[in-house]
Enzyme design. Structure first.
Site, mmCIF file in Angstrom:
data_model
loop_
_atom_site.group_PDB
_atom_site.id
_atom_site.type_symbol
_atom_site.label_atom_id
_atom_site.label_comp_id
_atom_site.label_asym_id
_atom_site.label_seq_id
_atom_site.Cartn_x
_atom_site.Cartn_y
_atom_site.Cartn_z
ATOM 1 C CB SER A 1 55.851 37.541 -68.253
ATOM 2 O OG SER A 1 56.972 38.387 -68.195
ATOM 3 C CG ASP B 1 60.313 39.012 -70.330
ATOM 4 O OD1 ASP B 1 60.287 39.696 -71.365
ATOM 5 O OD2 ASP B 1 59.532 39.196 -69.370
ATOM 6 C CG ASP C 1 55.871 39.627 -71.857
ATOM 7 O OD1 ASP C 1 56.992 39.557 -71.316
ATOM 8 O OD2 ASP C 1 54.929 40.293 -71.384
ATOM 9 C CG ASP D 1 57.313 42.823 -70.157
ATOM 10 O OD1 ASP D 1 58.183 41.942 -69.939
ATOM 11 O OD2 ASP D 1 56.288 42.949 -69.459
#
Length: 457
Positions: A106, A245, A247, A249
């Protein structure tokens, strides 16, 4: 029952240190494969899992280890290459697969990595499933015969499929023509899909943080470093800036003045937009469209109060988007999120999605004909101070007399003018000290007092 490997968002850590090592990840893939096969209703069928990743250089190594682990358990694998976490969740559900797997840490730096899982429905899996996997990891491997080994192949056009899905979450007639947007991909999983989504809807797009090299994910760009976005928006005289960010999400949003909007504000805006779409004021008492909203222990008190004034129920879940999702599903509600920018709209997706959330916000702006600042004029957030204190190995912060005394002093000083939340990070050796108060100086003073007490312990 406690968990050894799984935290609040899968398994995460420094690459090369347990558990983020090739040998453990191979064992993990094998264990998850065995769990999947044990849950099959038809023993003759073979499970298929989808594996996506972000742009970290270690993703190649961990992807290969996972692939080998699954194949050794008799599970087939589809590989997407770099793809946002919510894209993996979507494709897992859309392709009727057994499981979705994401290799990502992340918002963490490139030296970290992690693994998280999605069910066949595209939802994060419960603690009980993770406990079953952990128990299986500790057992001896049960390799299948050569005739039963799984196969692996690349999934064609995974990014294109996800781009079309994102666009489908807004009204078909929505056009972003006339808007100039800066899109920051954090050199992460969305570096290609994010600019494409907004461009295909008609916006003029300036891309930053979209040149990954395996070592620069989240480095000075993305939702955790919004200063790059603010500078670019002002330099290009853009209308809005959107930062994801690593990833993708979660998101941060910036307007033309450089003002940052956090997840609490955006969640409130998404609620307002749905309320405005209700057929009549007669629906207000029951709020058929928005019966309630789920936040977390960290959600700003002003949001709760503003929702209450509009007759919308509000519930706080534990910190972590998985717990927000659990609460939404339990109550049958649709909207929830965190101040960090994890936003969930279950009428659009099964999990938090930075791109889908950004589209919901822009749709509200376009169809209202007002700016984001104008739409949020009635919401004034309470000053909130969050300090992250690094914990030493073995440090028992709960037993700290100094922290207990500092907390008592702070509560006495705050009275009814604020609140305190102290909690450990689920992914890093940090203690998060949050103080929310009607006065910023008061919040800072109380938070600093408690943070200093932890450091002295």
């Amino acid at each position: 029952m406690s968990r050894t490997y799984f935290g609040t968002d899968g398994i995460r850590g420094a690459v090369g240190q347990a558990p983020i090592t090739p040998d453990f990840v191979l064992r993990l893939g094998h264990a998850v494969g065995r769990v999947l096969k044990s849950q099959q209703t038809s023993p003759a069928s073979r499970p298929t899992v989808l594996i996506g990743k972000d742009t970290r250089i270690s993703g190649y190594m961990l992807e290969s280890a996972l692939e080998a682990g699954f194949a050794s358990a008799g599970v087939d694998v589809l590989l997407t290459g770099p793809l946002p976490t919510p894209g993996v969740a979507y494709l897992t559900r859309a392709l009727r697969l057994s499981l979705g797997v994401v290799i990502s840490a992340s918002h963490n730096p490139y030296g970290d990595n992690g693994i998280k899982f999605f069910s066949a429905k595209g939802e994060k899996l419960p603690d009980s499933w993770e406990q079953q996997v952990e128990a299986t990891v500790e057992e001896a491997a049960q390799w299948v015969d050569s005739s039963g080994l799984g196969k692996a192949r690349r999934l064609d056009d995974a990014q294109g499929r996800y781009i079309e899905f994102c666009k489908s979450t807004v009204a078909g007639e929505l056009s972003l023509k006339g808007l100039k947007l800066v899109v920051d991909g954090a050199h992460g999983a969305a570096y290609q899909v994010a600019p494409a989504v907004f461009h295909e809807l008609g916006a003029e797009v300036i891309s930053i943080g979209c040149n990954p090299n395996g070592l620069n994910i989240n480095d000075g760009f993305g939702a955790t470093h919004p200063e790059a976005l603010v500078s670019a928006v002002q330099a290009h005289q853009a209308d809005y800036g959107i930062a994801l960010d690593g990833d993708a999400d979660r998101l941060q949003l910036v307007d033309a003045t450089g003002r940052l909007y956090n997840g609490d504000e955006l969640l409130y805006l998404m609620t307002l937009d749905r309320l405005a779409a209700e057929p009549s004021e007669d629906a207000a008492p029951s709020r058929v469209g928005v019966p309630g909203v789920v936040g977390t222990l960290m959600t700003n008190l002003a949001v709760e109060q503003a929702l209450a004034a509009r007759g919308v129920a509000f519930v706080r879940a534990k910190v972590g988007d998985r717990y927000v999702l659990e609460e939404l599903l339990a109550r049958g509600w649709q909207l929830g999120g965190e101040g960090s920018g994890h936003l969930i709209a279950l009428d659009k997706h099964t999990t938090g999605d930075g791109l889908v959330s950004a589209l919901q916000v822009l749709q509200a702006v376009v169809r209202s004909g007002r700016t984001l600042a104008q739409l949020l004029e009635g919401l004034t957030l309470f000053p909130q101070v969050l300090l992250n204190v690094r914990l030493q190995p073995g440090q028992d912060w709960k037993a700290s007399a100094a922290l207990a005394e500092a907390q008592r002093e702070s509560l006495a000083e705050l009275g009814e003018r604020g609140r305190i939340l102290i909690r450990p990070s689920g992914t890093e050796p940090l203690l998060r000290v949050m103080v929310e108060a009607s006065d910023a100086a008061l919040a800072q003073r109380c938070a600093q007092r408690m943070a200093d007490a932890v450091r002295r312990a």
